[in-house]
Design an enzyme around this catalytic site. Structure first.
Site, PDB file in Angstrom:
ATOM      1  N   LYS A 116       0.806  -1.230   0.000  1.00  0.00           N
ATOM      2  CA  LYS A 116       0.000   0.000   0.000  1.00  0.00           C
ATOM      3  C   LYS A 116       0.841   1.284   0.000  1.00  0.00           C
ATOM      4  O   LYS A 116       0.453   2.274  -0.608  1.00  0.00           O
ATOM      5  CB  LYS A 116      -0.887   0.034   1.251  1.00  0.00           C
ATOM      6  CG  LYS A 116      -2.160  -0.757   1.144  1.00  0.00           C
ATOM      7  CD  LYS A 116      -2.922  -0.603   2.448  1.00  0.00           C
ATOM      8  CE  LYS A 116      -4.381  -0.903   2.263  1.00  0.00           C
ATOM      9  NZ  LYS A 116      -5.179  -0.635   3.458  1.00  0.00           N
ATOM     10  N   ALA A 137      -5.224   2.036   8.889  1.00  0.00           N
ATOM     11  CA  ALA A 137      -6.673   2.273   8.936  1.00  0.00           C
ATOM     12  C   ALA A 137      -6.965   3.614   9.604  1.00  0.00           C
ATOM     13  O   ALA A 137      -7.784   4.401   9.114  1.00  0.00           O
ATOM     14  CB  ALA A 137      -7.355   1.139   9.703  1.00  0.00           C
TER      15      ALA A 137
END
Ligand code: NAD
Length: 292
Positions: A74, A138
């Site tokens: 990511k 997150a």
């Protein structure tokens, strides 16, 4: 298992991560393509950081329509893309990319997914104060998206660990690039945590606490931290009811687990890649998604 009828015309989207065999993302994508009537399939490929550049070259060469990116890729995939969306730039991570005629653009949909799940639960935090614990992937995505969407004030609590520097950076970015006022606290400072939650409309756990290997654990010491009109949400969806959500329910708080975030981050990615919205109620029923 029902199988899509694959022909020479069938096109491909992908998930590039390592490890990834446990993921339910391909099931979600394939159900959505079927609903949209698309002759497209989604497959997960175990690609680690060392092989990511080659995999993205393969995406270009094979004209793969787009895909999802998960750990460990990511935060590095932007190096191989042509453009990164401003929100993904701020978050410092991409979980989705589109391929339009060989032009690859990266996005992050985790924060969009969280905000959409609130909306789906009739929870409105725009113009209000929230408190959020966490400083990892997150948490950062949610904090940046909430600030971009118009949350007025945000108290961020981060544990004193290798992620703490992320939270320092996130608070700087929010205060310099959005209209939201963010303040950083140590998660170990329980007096501050209690005080900030008391003046917030919503508290969310965006740490790994509550799921394996921390299942059954919460850093919230007791019920006195919550009140009935507080909304309490968790990014964790397995188990569906964490120790923190159980405590919040006992106090009478409205609660929401992480399954809505998981669903809506996926639906946002599918919409970016396919250019069409999928009915979220259909997908909720298909995937058996429940918020608590
Ligand atoms: P990460 O490894 O990037 O970050 C981990 C976070 O947990 C850090 O903030 C760290 O400080 C904190 N933490 C770890 N142990 C702790 C402890 N004992 N006490 C307090 N804080 C602690 O992980 P991530 O990708 O940000 O994932 C965090 C959680 O969010 C996981 O449970 C993951 O499953 C969940 N998640 C849910 C969705 C969704 O769609 N619902 C999406 C992404 C992640």
């Amino acid at each position: 298992m029902e199988r899509h009828q694959i022909t020479g015309h069938t096109e491909l989207t992908c998930l590039l991560a390592y490890p990834i065999r446990h993921s339910n993302s391909p099931a979600m994508h394939n159900a959505a393509y079927e609903k949209l009537g698309k002759d497209v399939v989604n497959l997960a490929f175990e690609v680690d950081a060392e092989h990511l550049e080659d995999a993205i070259k393969g995406v270009r060469a094979m004209r793969i329509l787009g895909g999802n990116i998960s750990m460990p890729n990511k935060t590095i995939v932007h190096k191989y893309l042509d453009e990164v969306d401003p929100a993904a730039e701020l978050v410092g991570a991409c979980n989705t990319f589109t391929n339009r005629n060989g032009y690859l653009k990266g996005y992050v949909t985790d924060g969009i997914g969280y905000m959409a799940s609130l909306k789906d639960n009739d929870i409105d935090i725009i113009g209000k104060k929230i408190t959020i614990a966490g400083s990892g992937g997150a948490a950062t995505a949610i904090q940046i998206q909430a600030a971009l969407d118009g949350v007025a004030e945000m108290s961020i609590f981060a544990r004193d660990d290798k992620f703490y520097a992320n939270a320092v950076e996130t608070v700087d970015k929010i205060n310099s690039k959005t209209n939201c006022k963010a303040t950083l606290f140590h998660l170990e400072d329980l007096d501050a945590l209690k005080k900030e939650i008391a003046s917030s409309v919503l508290f969310t756990n965006a740490t790994g606490c509550g799921m394996k290997p921390l299942e059954g654990y919460t850093y919230i010491p007791d019920k006195s931290f919550f009140r009935p009109d507080l909304i309490v949400t968790d990014v964790v969806y397995a188990p569906p009811e964490t120790a923190m959500l159980k405590m919040a329910k006992e106090v009478g708080c409205k609660t929401m687990n992480g399954s809505g975030m998981m669903l809506f981050q996926g639906l946002a990615a599918i919409e970016l890649i396919m250019g069409e919205k999928v009915d979220s109620e259909y997908m909720k029923a298909k995937l058996g998604i429940k918020y608590d």
